[in-house]
Write an enzyme that holds these catalytic residues in place. Structure first.
Site, mmCIF file in Angstrom:
data_model
loop_
_atom_site.group_PDB
_atom_site.id
_atom_site.type_symbol
_atom_site.label_atom_id
_atom_site.label_comp_id
_atom_site.label_asym_id
_atom_site.label_seq_id
_atom_site.Cartn_x
_atom_site.Cartn_y
_atom_site.Cartn_z
ATOM 1 N N ASN A 215 0.856 -1.270 0.052
ATOM 2 C CA ASN A 215 0.017 0.057 0.063
ATOM 3 C C ASN A 215 0.881 1.301 0.026
ATOM 4 O O ASN A 215 1.954 1.117 -0.098
ATOM 5 C CB ASN A 215 -1.060 -0.019 1.038
ATOM 6 N N PRO A 310 -3.098 -11.566 10.614
ATOM 7 C CA PRO A 310 -3.536 -11.456 11.980
ATOM 8 C C PRO A 310 -3.599 -9.800 12.259
ATOM 9 O O PRO A 310 -2.899 -9.230 11.746
ATOM 10 C CB PRO A 310 -2.445 -11.713 12.545
ATOM 11 N N ASP A 311 -4.476 -9.495 13.110
ATOM 12 C CA ASP A 311 -4.809 -8.055 13.337
ATOM 13 C C ASP A 311 -3.849 -7.946 14.528
ATOM 14 O O ASP A 311 -4.094 -8.463 15.837
ATOM 15 C CB ASP A 311 -5.936 -7.654 13.680
ATOM 16 N N ILE A 312 -2.640 -7.283 14.428
ATOM 17 C CA ILE A 312 -1.641 -7.006 15.464
ATOM 18 C C ILE A 312 -2.157 -6.271 16.642
ATOM 19 O O ILE A 312 -2.130 -6.611 17.799
ATOM 20 C CB ILE A 312 -0.206 -6.381 14.848
HETATM 21 O O1 C5P Z 1 -8.850 -2.253 10.960
HETATM 22 P P1 C5P Z 1 -7.872 -1.219 10.510
HETATM 23 O O2 C5P Z 1 -6.876 -1.970 9.726
HETATM 24 O O3 C5P Z 1 -8.371 -0.331 9.571
HETATM 25 O O4 C5P Z 1 -7.363 -0.673 11.717
HETATM 26 C C1 C5P Z 1 -6.252 0.272 11.692
HETATM 27 C C2 C5P Z 1 -5.087 0.112 13.073
HETATM 28 O O5 C5P Z 1 -4.746 -1.230 13.494
HETATM 29 C C3 C5P Z 1 -3.897 0.741 12.831
HETATM 30 O O6 C5P Z 1 -3.392 1.287 14.005
HETATM 31 C C4 C5P Z 1 -3.203 -0.463 12.210
HETATM 32 O O7 C5P Z 1 -1.680 -0.114 12.563
HETATM 33 C C5 C5P Z 1 -3.518 -1.619 13.175
HETATM 34 N N1 C5P Z 1 -3.537 -2.713 12.376
HETATM 35 C C6 C5P Z 1 -2.733 -3.846 12.879
HETATM 36 N N2 C5P Z 1 -2.975 -5.113 12.535
HETATM 37 C C7 C5P Z 1 -3.356 -5.495 11.184
HETATM 38 C C8 C5P Z 1 -4.280 -4.281 10.633
HETATM 39 C C9 C5P Z 1 -4.220 -3.017 11.430
HETATM 40 O O8 C5P Z 1 -1.972 -3.735 13.739
HETATM 41 N N3 C5P Z 1 -3.381 -6.393 10.703
#
Ligand code: C5P
Length: 416
Positions: A215, A310-312
């Site tokens: 991105n 994974p959503d960190i």
């Molecule tokens: O859900 P979204 O991606 O829009 O959320 C954005 C926030 O979540 C940001 O702070 C981004 O750094 C974090 N994020 C993350 N891991 C992911 C996706 C988003 O830490 N896989």
């Protein structure tokens, strides 16, 4: 607010070819709203006309001890007392020798003797001069003094064609160094002792050996926040995607490529972390398989099957002993709605939302931020949203990062 705001700086300029770089340093200091009095040695006026510094600093440049008009306005002892910091950039071997041995034969060396302010010296000279035993002895002696700091010189190609140590440290690095020095004597809203982990930049999800999904994140906001946190005294660890940015001095960085690698790097360190700031633009999906060899264009259509990354941030938010957590939401529309949703869903203490658009968000140097906190009982609560809100107006990412770090420190660390 920048730590440099209204700081009183004497910028000493000596006679070397690097004098042109101190024009850049002056501009950076002025941008931070510092008050700068330029003091030039006689030799430096052969390289740069004092008018250049005068125009940029808005103050008449001082060059001699015996200027009756200047002395009547602010005597040299008064000027020495006025300064919060003296920066000598470039500092020649000659001026370094004089300061080491306590000479006071021009205005700049006299000010150094008479002032108790921190003295930051950025040497610049031919590399053989720099390596000369006399210069090295002087530098070693100066660096043992409590309020003297030597910054540089850097290695590289020199104006005379030689290659080696002797180039003046770049103005932006000098500015960072000044800020770090001044932050040591900083206010109560300090982050000293706090361990801060920041994710920044994009992730890259490989498709085959030559192609990937990514991105437009440049990492600029995350790097600016890392620097601002460090200036407030924090111990900063940056987990960064692949970006084209210089790491601010003194910040530890782990560079990763994919979301999975970012996740692993974060979880390796999260147990020690007090504050987690997730600015990274993490790819939501990655291809199920990385194809081992380059995909050939045989078919008319192709599909890349992906799985969710994974959503960190959410995973850190689910920890029993979680750090203070700040997330980012970059949106093209309905900013508030999505931001508040993420604040709750990811169990955050604060969400920083910004609109992606012209001169805002990705790749650019400017931004505008909307901060939403959870509703603390002692905060003013917006009944409708049950959230606390503040807008940080359109500014450079550097300035916004400093304001954001101040807000985090004030509301989440010091709990004001
Ligand atoms: O859900 P979204 O991606 O829009 O959320 C954005 C926030 O979540 C940001 O702070 C981004 O750094 C974090 N994020 C993350 N891991 C992911 C996706 C988003 O830490 N896989």
């Amino acid at each position: 607010m920048s730590i440099m705001k209204n700081k009183k700086i004497i910028l000493g300029v000596c006679g070397g070819i690097a004098a042109y770089k101190s024009v850049g340093l002056l501009r950076l200091l002025m941008k931070q709203d510092a008050q700068v009095q330029v003091v030039m040695t006689q030799a430096s006026t052969e390289f740069i006309n004092p008018l250049t510094f005068q125009a940029l600093s808005g103050r008449a440049v001082r060059t001699t001890l015996f200027d009756p008009d200047a002395e009547a306005a602010m005597g040299h002892i008064e000027l020495a007392r006025w300064a919060d910091m003296i920066i000598i950039a470039p500092a020649t071997a000659n001026t370094i020798a004089k300061i080491t041995h306590g000479f006071a034969d021009n205005l700049l060396t006299t000010l150094c003797l008479a002032s108790q302010a921190r003295l930051l010296i950025a040497p610049a000279m031919n590399e053989k001069m720099w390596r000369n035993e006399a210069v090295q002895n002087n530098i070693n002696s100066l660096s043992t003094r409590d309020n003297v700091f030597i910054c540089g010189p850097e290695e590289g190609e020199q104006a005379c064609g030689d290659i080696g140590a002797g180039r003046m440290t770049e103005p932006d690095d000098l500015l960072t160094y000044c800020m770090m020095q001044l932050s040591c004597e900083k206010n109560s809203a300090s982050l000293s002792g706090q361990k801060v982990l920041i994710t920044a930049g994009p992730t890259i999800e490989d498709i085959d050996p030559v192609r990937y999904l990514s991105n437009r994140s440049s990492g600029k906001m995350g790097y600016a926040i890392a620097q601002a946190a460090q200036e407030q005294g924090a111990d900063v660890l940056l987990v960064s995607g692949v970006v084209a940015l210089k790491v601010p001095k003194g910040i530890k960085v782990i560079t990763v490529r994919s979301a999975k690698q970012m996740y692993d790097a974060v979880f390796q360190h999260i147990a020690d972390i007090d504050i987690f700031i997730a600015t990274a633009a993490v790819a939501d999906y990655r291809p199920i398989d990385i194809i081992a060899s380059k995909i050939k264009k045989t078919a008319d259509k192709m599909t890349i099957e992906c799985v969710k990354n994974p959503d960190i941030l959410a995973a850190v938010g689910a920890l029993e002993d979680k750090p203070i957590m700040i997330g980012f939401a970059a949106e093209t529309h309905d900013i508030k709605k999505y931001a508040l949703d993420k604040l709750d869903r990811k169990n955050l203490d604060m969400i920083v939302a910004n609109e992606v658009g012209e001169q805002k968000g990705f790749e650019v140097d400017t931004n505008e931020l909307h901060l939403f906190w959870r509703a603390f009982t002692h905060h003013h609560v917006n009944e409708e949203q049950k959230k606390y809100y503040k807008k940080l107006a359109y500014a450079s990412k550097t300035q916004l990062a400093q304001q954001l770090i101040n807000e985090i420190t004030r509301t989440l660390v010091n709990d004001e």
